[in-house]
Structures are given as structure tokens and as C-alpha cells.
Design a protein around this motif. Structure first.
Motif, PDB file in Angstrom:
ATOM      1  N   ASP A  28      21.820  13.233   5.171  1.00  0.00           N
ATOM      2  CA  ASP A  28      21.427  12.375   4.048  1.00  0.00           C
ATOM      3  C   ASP A  28      21.435  13.115   2.705  1.00  0.00           C
ATOM      4  N   ASP A  29      21.432  14.447   2.751  1.00  0.00           N
ATOM      5  CA  ASP A  29      21.550  15.239   1.519  1.00  0.00           C
ATOM      6  C   ASP A  29      23.018  15.448   1.153  1.00  0.00           C
ATOM      7  N   LEU A  30      23.818  15.761   2.158  1.00  0.00           N
ATOM      8  CA  LEU A  30      25.195  16.179   1.922  1.00  0.00           C
ATOM      9  C   LEU A  30      26.134  15.010   1.651  1.00  0.00           C
ATOM     10  N   GLN A  31      25.926  13.874   2.328  1.00  0.00           N
ATOM     11  CA  GLN A  31      26.845  12.746   2.154  1.00  0.00           C
ATOM     12  C   GLN A  31      26.860  12.234   0.715  1.00  0.00           C
ATOM     13  N   LEU A  52      29.895  17.246   8.104  1.00  0.00           N
ATOM     14  CA  LEU A  52      29.051  16.066   8.296  1.00  0.00           C
ATOM     15  C   LEU A  52      29.289  15.440   9.669  1.00  0.00           C
ATOM     16  N   ASP A  53      30.542  15.444  10.113  1.00  0.00           N
ATOM     17  CA  ASP A  53      30.849  14.938  11.454  1.00  0.00           C
ATOM     18  C   ASP A  53      30.111  15.752  12.516  1.00  0.00           C
ATOM     19  N   THR A  54      30.113  17.088  12.355  1.00  0.00           N
ATOM     20  CA  THR A  54      29.430  17.962  13.305  1.00  0.00           C
ATOM     21  C   THR A  54      27.919  17.729  13.278  1.00  0.00           C
ATOM     22  N   ILE A  55      27.353  17.640  12.088  1.00  0.00           N
ATOM     23  CA  ILE A  55      25.911  17.419  11.947  1.00  0.00           C
ATOM     24  C   ILE A  55      25.510  16.104  12.613  1.00  0.00           C
ATOM     25  N   HIS A  56      26.289  15.065  12.347  1.00  0.00           N
ATOM     26  CA  HIS A  56      25.985  13.750  12.925  1.00  0.00           C
ATOM     27  C   HIS A  56      26.052  13.805  14.456  1.00  0.00           C
ATOM     28  N   ALA A  57      27.088  14.452  14.996  1.00  0.00           N
ATOM     29  CA  ALA A  57      27.259  14.518  16.448  1.00  0.00           C
ATOM     30  C   ALA A  57      26.135  15.311  17.112  1.00  0.00           C
ATOM     31  N   THR A  58      25.796  16.460  16.537  1.00  0.00           N
ATOM     32  CA  THR A  58      24.758  17.291  17.176  1.00  0.00           C
ATOM     33  C   THR A  58      23.377  16.648  17.067  1.00  0.00           C
ATOM     34  N   ASN A  59      23.181  15.847  16.037  1.00  0.00           N
ATOM     35  CA  ASN A  59      21.884  15.185  15.885  1.00  0.00           C
ATOM     36  C   ASN A  59      21.662  14.069  16.906  1.00  0.00           C
ATOM     37  N   GLN A  60      22.705  13.693  17.621  1.00  0.00           N
ATOM     38  CA  GLN A  60      22.521  12.685  18.665  1.00  0.00           C
ATOM     39  C   GLN A  60      21.605  13.192  19.776  1.00  0.00           C
ATOM     40  N   ARG A  61      21.553  14.518  19.956  1.00  0.00           N
ATOM     41  CA  ARG A  61      20.677  15.068  20.995  1.00  0.00           C
ATOM     42  C   ARG A  61      19.704  16.129  20.483  1.00  0.00           C
TER      43      ARG A  61
END
Length: 367
Positions: free
Chosen positions: A273-276, A251-260
Motif C-alpha cells: 500500500d506504500d509502494l503501489q 510488488l508482485d512478490t510482496i503480494h504473493a508472499t503476503n498470502q501466507r
């Protein structure tokens, strides 16, 4: 039953240890470095005894607290979280033993990390589920037992580590016992190279007429079934910590990569939003079962453990896809976590093993 909080500074001190001593070595661990110094330091902070009473060398917390520590480590290194599970599980075995001599001999040393310990119960657990033959066999000799056989791989081992295993007896039943470092007849041999978990201290174990004195017996044949039923829920639920930490890291990786890259990542399955919510639901269910201890319904425990594997596979694959080509580099945590999550789904009890036991229990209930 309420959650028993750990000492106020325990989480912070463990986080600091992970940042300082584990995070810089994760790539080296993935390539084969055994993190012995980290394990011993974590033991000094109570990282293997969160669920044990203070007089046993623990923190006086509860099983949910131990699961959370394993998840805490897994968020940085899945391989090392498996070692933490091994060590905490060995302390769990010892705590549940009816034999005061074996507890006095090993429990505090294992709980505190002074004596590192490998659990070699994979073959026995699969045997008891009707999956394979048991590899260790023995017979009574005086007040103890004489044991021979081989196990293909046992983790969290080294020349100075304790080993905990089980064997079938020639006159019927099973015995579970500890083998101290350097025991006569004990041989450790290197395993073939794995695709992951290379830093897990995994060896082929061979026993040749090893004598087990009564003070090293965790359970005799008479009490074996009840003993296994007593430790099995904790054995399984602590493994969920490994998967939960990998999911949170993903989830940390998904959140970070979604910044760009959110403009294209939004087309992928298994979004943040599915995984959390799925992770939170799993942890809530796991903690609730852990608080019930031996009274936790086995079917619910097995389902939770299976869900932990399934969610780990989903989350780590999604994180790698979110990261794209950068996640395919050998230096990327995303591809390492893919391999670690596959291990969570393979390690005993594997996902197929869990589904076999779940099916059998469902059929029994239906009948």
C-alpha cells in the motif's frame, strides 16, 4: 497532449514474446547469456521504435509508450530491459540527428532490431557533468574524423553490433558518431565478472585511429550542445522504465508472499500500500514529462530519474525481506532484482551524478 496508443495488438504480442522467449531464460541471462534472439524478435514487434514515426521504422507512438515497453520487459528481467533501453536509445539518438545520411544508413535497421546497437555515452555524459575526463579523442581528417581511446565498458555489444559514442576534438568541441561492426581499429575485450547484468553484452572498447566518415556522424561540434539537449530528456526518462518494471515485479512478490506471511510481513517497511501509489505517481510524472519532449524542464526530469532509482532500491529490498530466506536463494527473482536495482542506481547517470546535477540546477535557480 494525449497519449498516443500503440497498435491494438502490440502490447499483447510483446507480452507473449516475454512469456515465451524471455521468462524461461532469465536465470541463464543473469549468468551470462546474451538474449540476442529475444532482442531481434522484440525489434520485429516494434519494441525499440514505439516513439518513432512509422516511416523511420517505428510504431508511430510516443515516448511514454517506449517507457512502458521497457518497464514491461523489466518486470520479467531487469538486465534485458537495460538492453532494450540501449537499443531504443540508439534509435532515439539517430532520430534526433540532423544528418540525413546517418539516419538513412542506420535508423530503420536499429529501430527494427535488424542491427543491434550499444550506446557508449557513459563517459561523455559524466565528462559533460564535470565528473571525469573524456576518454575518446579525435581530430578532423578530410570530411571525417580520426578517433582513438578506450572505454572501460559498453553494453549491448557484440561482433556484429553498431556502436554509438562521442569524442573530444583537438581543436575544441565534441563530435558524436556511429562505428559499424568490424571497423578497422575497433577492438572489443571481455570485462571482469559483474555481480549482475552478466548477460548485457558488456565489453571494454578500444579505438585505435578509427576513421569516421561524414555519413556516420550524428552530430558535429557546431551542433553538439543543442543535439545533446534534444535527446537528453528521452535518454533519462526511458531509464525510468527499467526501475518501474522492477518495482512492479517487487510488488508482485510482496503480494504473493503476503498470502501466507502477512501476519509477520506487516511489520516490514515499504508495504504494498506504500509502494503501489508511489509507483503510480512516478509513472504519471514520467509520462507527463515524456509528452513534453525537449520542452520538459531538465530539473524535473533529473528528479524523476533519481526517484526511479530510489524507489527501485526500496521496493526490491522490501520484496526480498518479504520473501525471507526463500528470497535469498540464487534461484529467487527477489535477490536478482536487488542486484538489478542497484545497477539502476549506478548506471550513468548514477544516483550520485543525478544529485550533483540537481544540486547545481537548484543553486542556479536560487541565484
Amino acid at each position: 497532449m494525449t497519449h498516443v496508443a500503440l497498435p491494438a495488438d502490440a502490447d499483447g504480442r510483446i507480452d507473449q514474446l516475454i512469456r515465451d522467449s524471455l521468462a524461461p531464460r532469465v536465470e541463464a541471462i543473469d549468468k551470462g547469456l546474451y538474449p540476442g534472439e529475444f532482442m531481434q524478435a522484440l525489434g520485429r514487434l516494434g519494441g525499440f521504435g514505439a516513439a518513432l514515426p512509422v516511416e523511420a521504422g517505428g510504431l508511430g507512438g510516443d515516448l511514454p509508450a517506449q517507457i512502458d515497453i521497457i518497464a514491461q520487459v523489466a518486470r520479467t528481467c531487469g538486465s534485458t530491459s537495460f538492453l532494450v533501453w540501449c537499443q531504443a536509445t540508439c534509435a532515439w539518438y539517430l532520430q534526433h540527428s540532423r544528418n540525413p545520411a546517418v539516419k538513412q544508413r542506420y535508423l530503420q535497421a536499429v529501430a527494427s532490431g535488424r542491427l543491434l546497437a550499444g550506446t557508449g555515452m557513459s563517459n561523455a555524459v559524466k565528462h559533460l557533468a564535470g565528473i571525469e575526463r573524456i576518454n575518446l579523442r579525435g581530430h578532423r581528417e578530410g570530411e571525417g574524423y580520426r578517433i582513438s581511446g578506450a572505454l572501460p565498458w559498453v553494453s549491448n555489444l557484440g561482433a556484429d553490433h553498431l556502436l554509438i559514442v562521442a569524442a573530444a576534438l583537438g581543436d575544441g568541441g565534441y563530435v558524436m558518431f556511429a562505428i559499424p561492426p568490424g571497423a578497422e581499429g575497433l577492438t572489443l575485450r571481455a570485462c571482469p565478472t559483474f555481480s549482475g547484468m552478466e548477460g548485457s553484452g558488456t565489453y571494454n572498447v578500444r579505438l585505435k585511429n578509427v576513421y569516421v566518415p561524414p555519413e556516420d556522424v550524428l552530430s558535429d561540434a557546431e551542433h553538439f550542445d543543442a543535439y545533446v539537449q534534444g535527446f537528453k530528456p528521452g535518454f533519462l526518462l526511458m531509464q525510468i522504465g527499467m526501475g518501474a518494471g522492477l518495482v512492479q515485479a517487487s510488488l508482485d512478490t510482496i503480494h504473493a508472499t503476503n498470502q501466507r506471511l502477512s501476519h509477520v510481513n506487516c511489520y516490514l517497511d515499504d508495504q504494498e500500500d506504500d509502494l503501489q501509489p508511489a509507483l503510480q505517481k512516478l509513472l504519471t510524472q514520467t509520462h507527463d514529462l515524456a509528452r513534453q519532449g525537449q520542452a520538459a524542464p531538465l530539473l524535473s526530469v533529473l528528479r524523476a530519474r533519481a526517484l526511479g532509482s530510489e524507489l527501485s532500491l526500496r521496493a526490491t529490498q522490501s520484496a526480498a525481506l518479504h520473501a525471507g530466506a526463500a528470497g535469498y536463494l540464487m534461484s529467487s527473482p527477489a535477490q536478482r532484482r536487488l542486484r538489478e536495482a542497484l545497477f539502476v542506481a549506478i548506471v550513468t547517470p548514477a544516483l550520485k551524478h543525478l544529485r550533483k546535477e540537481i544540486h547545481a540546477l537548484e543553486q542556479r535557480q536560487a541565484a
